[in-house]
Design an enzyme around this catalytic site. Structure first.
Site, PDB file in Angstrom:
ATOM      1  N   SER A   1      24.460  -0.408 -57.964  1.00  0.00           N
ATOM      2  CA  SER A   1      23.069  -0.017 -58.158  1.00  0.00           C
ATOM      3  C   SER A   1      22.533   0.713 -56.918  1.00  0.00           C
ATOM      4  O   SER A   1      23.106   1.722 -56.515  1.00  0.00           O
ATOM      5  CB  SER A   1      22.227  -1.244 -58.528  1.00  0.00           C
ATOM      6  OG  SER A   1      20.979  -0.864 -59.036  1.00  0.00           O
TER       7      SER A   1
ATOM      8  N   ASP B   1      23.906   0.324 -69.067  1.00  0.00           N
ATOM      9  CA  ASP B   1      23.239   0.133 -67.783  1.00  0.00           C
ATOM     10  C   ASP B   1      21.715   0.196 -67.897  1.00  0.00           C
ATOM     11  O   ASP B   1      21.000  -0.450 -67.136  1.00  0.00           O
ATOM     12  CB  ASP B   1      23.689   1.217 -66.797  1.00  0.00           C
ATOM     13  CG  ASP B   1      24.555   0.675 -65.668  1.00  0.00           C
ATOM     14  OD1 ASP B   1      24.301  -0.466 -65.237  1.00  0.00           O
ATOM     15  OD2 ASP B   1      25.458   1.378 -65.209  1.00  0.00           O
TER      16      ASP B   1
ATOM     17  N   HIS C   1      23.169  -3.682 -66.920  1.00  0.00           N
ATOM     18  CA  HIS C   1      23.166  -3.381 -65.495  1.00  0.00           C
ATOM     19  C   HIS C   1      23.529  -4.639 -64.697  1.00  0.00           C
ATOM     20  O   HIS C   1      23.015  -5.714 -64.965  1.00  0.00           O
ATOM     21  CB  HIS C   1      21.769  -2.888 -65.090  1.00  0.00           C
ATOM     22  CG  HIS C   1      21.700  -2.285 -63.738  1.00  0.00           C
ATOM     23  ND1 HIS C   1      22.494  -1.216 -63.353  1.00  0.00           N
ATOM     24  CD2 HIS C   1      20.940  -2.578 -62.649  1.00  0.00           C
ATOM     25  CE1 HIS C   1      22.205  -0.895 -62.109  1.00  0.00           C
ATOM     26  NE2 HIS C   1      21.275  -1.700 -61.655  1.00  0.00           N
TER      27      HIS C   1
END
Length: 553
Positions: A213, A338, A453
Site C-alpha cells: 500500500s 484491492d 486490500h
C-alpha cells in the site's frame, strides 16, 4: 516401547541441536553493541531476533533524520521501539512517540553462523497516516514478524518505523518545511542496513526493499530517488506505486494551512515556526482524515498527507525518474479486489446483501473519480464501466462494477503504468507483474469477493504457519508460494530460481503479451496469464488522459 525410544531420541536431538545453536551473540554496529535473542524454529534451525535498534537519532520536528549518537555498553534489543506518533485506528486520539526511529532484524541460522545472506527490508502501509514496523498485534502475534520469511527463505528480514501523518508528510511547499520526512526516514533505515548488515551476516550489495500500500508506493519512491543510488538491488511493490492518485500531494501548502488553522497557527511566513512550537499531538490530530465519504466525495481524494515533489528527494515527477531504477529488479502487482475497502467506505451497500446498489452510484463515483478531467471525462468513465451491464443489471454485477472502478483507478492501472515505465527504462533490470487472487477470509463479505486490500500481507508473512488453526491447507500453499517467489527474487533477481521450489514459472513482464502471475492457493502452469485488464489500462492511460486537465482555483 517404540514410542518411548522415539521420544528419547527426539529429546536428545533437541538437546544436541540447542547445544550446537549457531547464534550471532552480541553484534557490533556503528552505534554500539547490540544483543538479541535466538529462537529455535526446528531441528538445527534458529532465528536470531534483534528488536528496537535505533537507526537514527530522535528526529527534530519537521526536519530530516540525523545519525544516532550511539550508546555505551551492550544494547538489549529485545523489544520493539515505540511507533511514530500517529492517529489511532478511529482517528480520534494519538498514540506513539516522536522518538521512534528504530528497526528490527531477523537472521536465520543453521549449524553454522550465516554469512552473505540476501536482505529484505519491509516498508509498512497505512495511507502515510499510521502503521509501525511490527504491524498489528493480536496476543503478541505481530503481523510483520519476519521469522517465517527468514526461516523459510533463508534471508535476513528487516522492518522499521518511519514518521507518518502531519509529522511525517506535512509540507509548506517551500524551504521552511519541504516535506517527505517519512521518505527520508525510510532512506535513513535503508542506508543504515547497507552500512551495518554485514555484521549480522547479510550481503549489503543484495538488498531488496518490499512494501504494501503506502509502503509499496514508498518502495517505488525509494528506487526512483537519486538519493538511494547503489543502495538497493531489487524491489517489490504490493498494491501501490508512485503513480497512484493518492501517492503525491499536488497542493501541499493547502493541506499545511488547513492544519495550521486548526491548531491556531498563522498561515503566513510564521506558519512553520508556529507548527514546530505546537504540541506534536495537537498537530497530529489536526491531520485527521474526514471519513464521511460518498460516491460523489470518495475517500481517495481525501488522503492529503503524502509525499511531495520537493526538488530534493524527488527532483521531478515520478514518471520522469524511472531511469534511476534501470538496474533495479522490480516486482509489482495488486490484489484482484484491492479497491473493495475504499468502495465499502464510499458505497456502504456493497457489503450489505439486503441493500441494493444503484447504477446512479456507479455514475456518481465515475464522475467524482474523473473530476480532474471534467464532467465529459466522468461520463466517459461511467460509460466505459457500464457498457456491458445491460438495461437491467443484477445487484451483484453493479456492486462488482463499483469495486472494479476503485480497484482500477486507485491501484491496478497505476501499477501497470509503472511496470511499463520500468520495462521501458530497464538496462540490466528485470520486471515482473502479478495479481493476487486468494479470496478474502472475512465471513461478512459477499460470496463474489476476491482478495481485498492488504489480504496479501498475512500470506507474505507466513501467518497460515504461525497460527495454523485459523487457516485451511490451501492458505498454507498460498503462503508457501508467496514466500518462495519473494525470497527467490531477493536471492537471484529471478523469482523462479533460488532455494525454494515454485508451482509455476513466472515469466518476465517485458515481451509479447505482458505476462503476469495469478497468485493463489491452487497454482499450476495455467496461473501464468497475459494482458491484465488491458482495455481498462488503455482507457485510463490513453482515452481518459487525453481529456484536458481542469484548472483549479
Amino acid at each position: 516401547m517404540m514410542m518411548a525410544v522415539l521420544g528419547v531420541f527426539i529429546s536428545v536431538a533437541l538437546i544436541l541441536g540447542t547445544a550446537n545453536a549457531a547464534s550471532l551473540g552480541a553484534v557490533s554496529t556503528e552505534g554500539g553493541m547490540v544483543q538479541g535473542n535466538s529462537n529455535n524454529v526446528g531441528l538445527f534451525r534458529w532465528v536470531d531476533v534483534f528488536l528496537g535498534i535505533p537507526f537514527a537519532a530522535p528526529p527534530g520536528r519537521l526536519a530530516k533524520p540525523v545519525a544516532h549518537p550511539g550508546w555505551d555498553g551492550v544494547l538489549k534489543a529485545n523489544d520493539y521501539g515505540p511507533r511514530c506518533m500517529q492517529l489511532n485506528i478511529v482517528g480520534k486520539d494519538v498514540l506513539g512517540s516522536e522518538d521512534c526511529l528504530y528497526l528490527n532484524i531477523w537472521v536465520p541460522q543453521g549449524r553454522s553462523v550465516s554469512t552473505n545472506l540476501p536482505v529484505m527490508v519491509f516498508i509498512y502501509g497505512g495511507g502515510f497516516l499510521m502503521g509501525g514496523g511490527q504491524g498489528a498485534n493480536f496476543l503478541n502475534n505481530y503481523l510483520y514478524d519476519g521469522q517465517e520469511i527468514a526461516d523459510r527463505g533463508n534471508v535476513i528480514v528487516v522492518t522499521f518505523n518511519y514518521r507518518v501523518g502531519a509529522l511525517g508528510f506535512l509540507s509548506s511547499g517551500d524551504a521552511d518545511a519541504p516535506g517527505n520526512y517519512g521518505l527520508w526516514d525510510q532512506h535513513a533505515a535503508i542506508s543504515w542496513v547497507h552500512r551495518n548488515i554485514r555484521s549480522f551476516g547479510g550481503n549489503p550489495e543484495n538488498i531488496t526493499i518490499f512494501g504494501e500500500s503506502a509502503g509499496a508506493a514508498s518502495v517505488n519512491f525509494q528506487i526512483l530517488s537519486p538519493k538511494n543510488k547503489g543502495l538497493i538491488r531489487r524491489a517489490i511493490s504490493q498494491s501501490g506505486v508512485a503513480l497512484c492518485p493518492w501517492a503525491v500531494n499536488r497542493n501541499p501548502r493547502k493541506s499545511a494551512e488547513e492544519i495550521a488553522k486548526k491548531v491556531g497557527c498563522p498561515t503566513d511566513s510564521g506558519m512553520v515556526a508556529c507548527l514546530k512550537r505546537t504540541d506534536p499531538k495537537t498537530v497530529t490530530l489536526a491531520g485527521n482524515v474526514d471519513f464521511a465519504t460518498s460516491p460523489s466525495d470518495p475517500i481517495v481524494h481525501k488522503l492529503a498527507l503524502s509525499p511531495v515533489i520537493d526538488g530534493d528527494f524527488l527532483p521531478d515527477e515520478p514518471e520522469k525518474l524511472f531511469v534511476n531504477a534501470a538496474d533495479i529488479d522490480y516486482i509489482a502487482g495488486v490484489n484482484d479486489m484491492d479497491g473493495h475497502i475504499f468502495a465499502t467506505l464510499d458505497v456502504p451497500s456493497i457489503n450489505n446483501a439486503m441493500a441494493s446498489t444503484s447504477v446512479e452510484d456507479v455514475r456518481a463515483l465515475a464522475i467524482s473519480l474523473s473530476k480532474d478531467r471534467g464532467q465529459e471525462a466522468g461520463i466517459a468513465t461511467y460509460q466505459e464501466y457500464t457498457v456491458n451491464l445491460g438495461s437491467n443489471p443484477s445487484d451483484k454485477d453493479v456492486k462488482k462494477t463499483v469495486v472494479d472502478i476503485e480497484t482500477d483507478y486507485i491501484f491496478l492501472v497505476p501499477t501497470q503504468a509503472a511496470l511499463y515505465l520500468h520495462t521501458d527504462h530497464a538496462k540490466t533490470a528485470r520486471t515482473y507483474s502479478y495479481l493476487f487472487s486468494e479470496p478474502s477470509r472475512m465471513p461478512i463479505f459477499p460470496l463474489w469477493m476476491g482478495a481485498d486490500h492488504a489480504d496479501d500481507l498475512q500470506f507474505v508473512f507466513g501467518k497460515p504457519f504461525t497460527t495454523p488453526l485459523g487457516y485451511f491447507p490451501r492458505h498454507r500453499d498460498a503462503s508457501r508460494y508467496m514466500i518462495a517467489y519473494w525470497t527467490n527474487f531477493a536471492q537471484t533477481g529471478n523469482p523462479n530460481k533460488g532455494e525454494s521450489s515454485v508451482p509455476a514459472t513466472w515469466p518476465e513482464f517485458a515481451g509479447t503479451g505482458h505476462k503476469y502471475l495469478d497468485i493463489h492457493g491452487d497454482m499450476n502452469k495455467n496461473s501464468v496469464k497475459q494482458m491484465l485488464r488491458t482495455r481498462k489500462v488503455y482507457y485510463w492511460t490513453t482515452v481518459f488522459a487525453s481529456y484536458p486537465t481542469v484548472k483549479k482555483n
